[in-house]
Every structure is written in structure tokens, then in C-alpha cells.
Scaffold this motif. Structure first.
Motif, PDB file in Angstrom:
ATOM      1  N   THR A 135      20.885 -15.013  14.186  1.00  0.00           N
ATOM      2  CA  THR A 135      19.730 -15.303  15.044  1.00  0.00           C
ATOM      3  C   THR A 135      20.103 -16.275  16.152  1.00  0.00           C
ATOM      4  N   THR A 136      19.639 -15.986  17.347  1.00  0.00           N
ATOM      5  CA  THR A 136      19.830 -16.870  18.494  1.00  0.00           C
ATOM      6  C   THR A 136      18.472 -17.325  19.009  1.00  0.00           C
ATOM      7  N   LEU A 137      18.343 -18.622  19.210  1.00  0.00           N
ATOM      8  CA  LEU A 137      17.123 -19.179  19.804  1.00  0.00           C
ATOM      9  C   LEU A 137      17.340 -19.332  21.302  1.00  0.00           C
ATOM     10  N   VAL A 138      16.481 -18.725  22.088  1.00  0.00           N
ATOM     11  CA  VAL A 138      16.531 -18.843  23.541  1.00  0.00           C
ATOM     12  C   VAL A 138      15.327 -19.665  23.987  1.00  0.00           C
ATOM     13  N   VAL A 139      15.587 -20.783  24.669  1.00  0.00           N
ATOM     14  CA  VAL A 139      14.516 -21.656  25.146  1.00  0.00           C
ATOM     15  C   VAL A 139      14.468 -21.560  26.668  1.00  0.00           C
ATOM     16  N   GLU A 140      13.314 -21.143  27.187  1.00  0.00           N
ATOM     17  CA  GLU A 140      13.135 -20.974  28.623  1.00  0.00           C
ATOM     18  C   GLU A 140      12.289 -22.110  29.192  1.00  0.00           C
ATOM     19  N   THR A 141      12.661 -22.585  30.365  1.00  0.00           N
ATOM     20  CA  THR A 141      11.893 -23.624  31.056  1.00  0.00           C
ATOM     21  C   THR A 141      11.619 -23.196  32.494  1.00  0.00           C
ATOM     22  N   ASP A 142      10.529 -23.657  33.034  1.00  0.00           N
ATOM     23  CA  ASP A 142      10.161 -23.368  34.418  1.00  0.00           C
ATOM     24  C   ASP A 142       9.452 -24.582  34.995  1.00  0.00           C
ATOM     25  N   ARG A 143      10.199 -25.402  35.717  1.00  0.00           N
ATOM     26  CA  ARG A 143       9.691 -26.662  36.269  1.00  0.00           C
ATOM     27  C   ARG A 143       9.080 -27.534  35.165  1.00  0.00           C
TER      28      ARG A 143
END
Length: 340
Positions: A279-287
């Protein structure tokens, strides 16, 4: 980073306790300045009464903001481990609670008072005798040498951030929170009407304890403790939304769990994932700003600083059935992966 608790701590806990340590010096310099000049009337008199308080708070804000930045740098240079960060947060919470209990006059705590060394007091008192226009500002800068107990607790939080910007913000907001109390105290020094402060002891003491419990809970969240409010609520079947399976996908035998880190929250707050697969955790951010950019997975000893905008991939390995909790670096915001 949620600065509201820091502001409230300054408004109530810091205002009272710092006034106890530094208020006498402030009233002394105001009294001397008023004695040195003739008293104006009307609005001019009000401005004359409050101007020294403004200078004092400006100096205090400057010195404590710089202190917060230096503490943040120190925490960053030494790359605080999750364990040390956790204990700093827990220690700060315990200190604030202790000072709240002392303010409430609880037996066994009422005698607890933190005072600076006598040599520091003598140095600052010498500055307080100045009658120049800069005297209140100089005194405010020098109060960095006279920390009250709550200030020490907030400084521990600034150190735990590991960031000069966040450390400076914490100390600056705390000082701004103490402003109203010092403004009232300074004006009362002119009017000789400070007896009302004792009537607030009970109310402010309860607020101090509440802020201490909030800070302590952040440390317990970081530690993954079953005593944290979030985990107690989850155990009782409350406070945790249903697991969302839409944020979990499979491709080429690898499971990807996607979390969006927004300012003030991780979304979805609870994600459903399959056990027994890489399993891979992908954390996305936008400003994204604040504490959520410091992501901590306590059980895996993982901590990542997220970019303001972008994506970060974290290898979680093969997950076993159960729950995987993560939190921000201050334990204020959290999320969960429910593994089935």
C-alpha cells in the motif's frame, strides 16, 4: 497550524500569569512617566495613558517573535523525533494544566509560582526606572528575560514545530493574546483600579485548564494513546465518520490510498483500505498552510513535511487488518485508514 488555542491561552492564561510577573514593572514605568509630565484632559489623556502600554506590547511582540523563530530553527536543526516532539507537547499541556490549577487555588498547586533569577529582575527593574519615551518599549523587549510559566509552555510548542515561521507565529499570537490584559492593567495603573482582576481568577483558571487539556490531548494523539479524545470517541462509536472506499484504488497489485491535506483537515477523514497488499499513501496539497503540512504516522515512525502544493508518496508496506492513524505535527488534526 491552528493558532486559536494559542490566542485564547494568551488572552486568559498568559494575560493573568504574565501580568503577575511583569505587570508591576509596567505600572511602575507608567506611574513614573505620568509623574514626570502634567496630566492632559479628555482624549489626549486617554491616549497618554495607553501609549506606554502600546510601546510595551510592541517591544514584547518583537522580542518574543524573534524568540519563537529561533526556537523553531533550533527544533528544525535538531530534527525533533516523533518521540521528543510528543513529549514536548505532553509536557507543555501538563504545565498549562498545573498553572491553571494553581490559579484556581487547588490545594497542593496554589503555591506553584515560576520566577526568573533575581539578577534578571534587577536588570529589568533598572530599565523600568527610565523616564524616556522609549522606556516602555525597552521594558517590553526585556520581558523575554522574565518568562511566566505559561510563556514557557508556549515556547515548548514553538520548539516542537521545528519551523521558524510557525515558531514565530505561535509566540507572536500568544503575545497578542496577552495584549488586552496588559492594556487594562496599564490603564488601571493610572486609575488605581485593579481589584477586579481577582474576580476573574476562577473563570480564567478554568479556561487555562481547558487549554492545557487541549494541548495535552494533541500530545496523546501524537503518541497514539488510547486516552486521546479522538480514540476514546472512536472506541465509543462516535466522532469518526464511516470509512470511505472511494479514496482507495488498486493497480498492478499495489493499493493506493489518496488523502487531501487541506488547511485545517485531512480528507477523507476515514478511508477504507484492503489488508494483505502493498500500500502507498499519496498525500495531495493545494495551497495548504499550517500544521497539516507536518504529517506524522506514529505507529510507523514516519514524519513528512508536505509541500504547499504538490503530492507526496509514502510507502506503508503490507497492511494488517485494523486501523492506521495519522496526525499533524501538533496532534491537532488527524485522519484514519480503516483496514479490512
Amino acid at each position: 497550524m491552528n493558532l486559536v488555542p494559542v490566542l485564547v491561552t494568551g488572552l486568559f492564561a498568559g494575560g493573568i500569569s504574565c501580568a503577575a510577573v511583569q505587570g508591576g514593572l509596567l505600572t511602575g514605568v507608567i506611574t513614573r512617566q505620568r509623574a514626570a509630565v502634567s496630566a492632559p484632559r479628555g482624549l489626549s489623556r486617554l491616549g497618554s495613558d495607553l501609549a506606554p502600554v502600546g510601546g510595551f506590547l510592541a517591544g514584547k511582540l518583537l522580542s518574543h517573535t524573534i524568540l519563537g523563530a529561533l526556537l523553531g530553527v533550533l527544533g528544525g536543526v535538531f530534527a525533533l523525533s516523533i518521540g521528543l516532539r510528543t513529549w514536548l507537547q505532553i509536557g507543555a499541556g501538563v504545565l498549562i494544566i498545573v498553572f491553571g490549577l494553581a490559579q484556581l487555588g487547588v490545594p497542593g498547586f496554589r503555591g506553584i509560582v515560576i520566577e526568573p533569577p533575581a539578577s534578571w529582575l534587577r536588570t529589568v527593574r533598572t530599565g523600568a526606572r527610565l523616564r524616556t519615551a522609549l522606556a516602555p518599549g525597552i521594558l517590553g523587549i526585556a520581558t523575554v528575560l522574565l518568562p511566566c510559566g505559561v510563556t514557557l509552555s508556549v515556547a515548548a510548542l514553538a520548539l516542537a514545530t521545528g519551523s521558524p515561521v510557525e515558531g514565530a507565529a505561535i509566540m507572536a499570537v500568544f503575545v497578542l493574546g496577552t495584549g488586552p490584559m496588559f492594556a487594562v492593567l496599564g490603564y488601571a495603573a493610572r486609575l488605581a483600579a485593579t481589584a477586579w482582576r481577582g474576580r476573574l481568577a476562577m473563570a480564567t483558571g478554568l479556561v487555562v485548564v481547558g487549554m492545557g487539556l487541549y494541548t495535552l490531548n494533541g500530545g496523546l494523539e501524537l503518541a497514539g494513546s488510547p486516552l486521546s479524545a479522538g480514540r476514546i470517541a472512536a472506541a465509543l462509536g462516535a466522532g469518526t465518520p464511516p470509512a470511505d472506499a472511494s479514496a482507495s484504488t488498486m493497480a498492478d497489485g499495489v493499493q493506493t490510498v489518496t488523502v487531501t491535506a487541506r488547511t485545517g483537515a485531512y480528507l477523507p477523514a476515514n478511508i477504507e483500505a484492503r489488508s494483505g497488499v502493498p500500500t502507498t499513501l499519496v498525500v495531495e496539497t493545494d495551497r495548504t498552510q499550517g500544521c497539516v503540512r507536518s504529517l506524522v504516522v506514529p505507529s510507523l515512525n514516519v514524519q513528512k513535511i508536505l509541500p504547499t502544493s504538490g503530492r507526496v508518496r509514502i510507502d506503508l508496506g503490507v497492511l494488517a487488518p485494523g486501523h492506521l492513524d495519522y496526525t499533524c505535527g501538533m496532534g491537532m488534526y488527524s485522519g484514519r485508514i480503516t483496514i479490512i
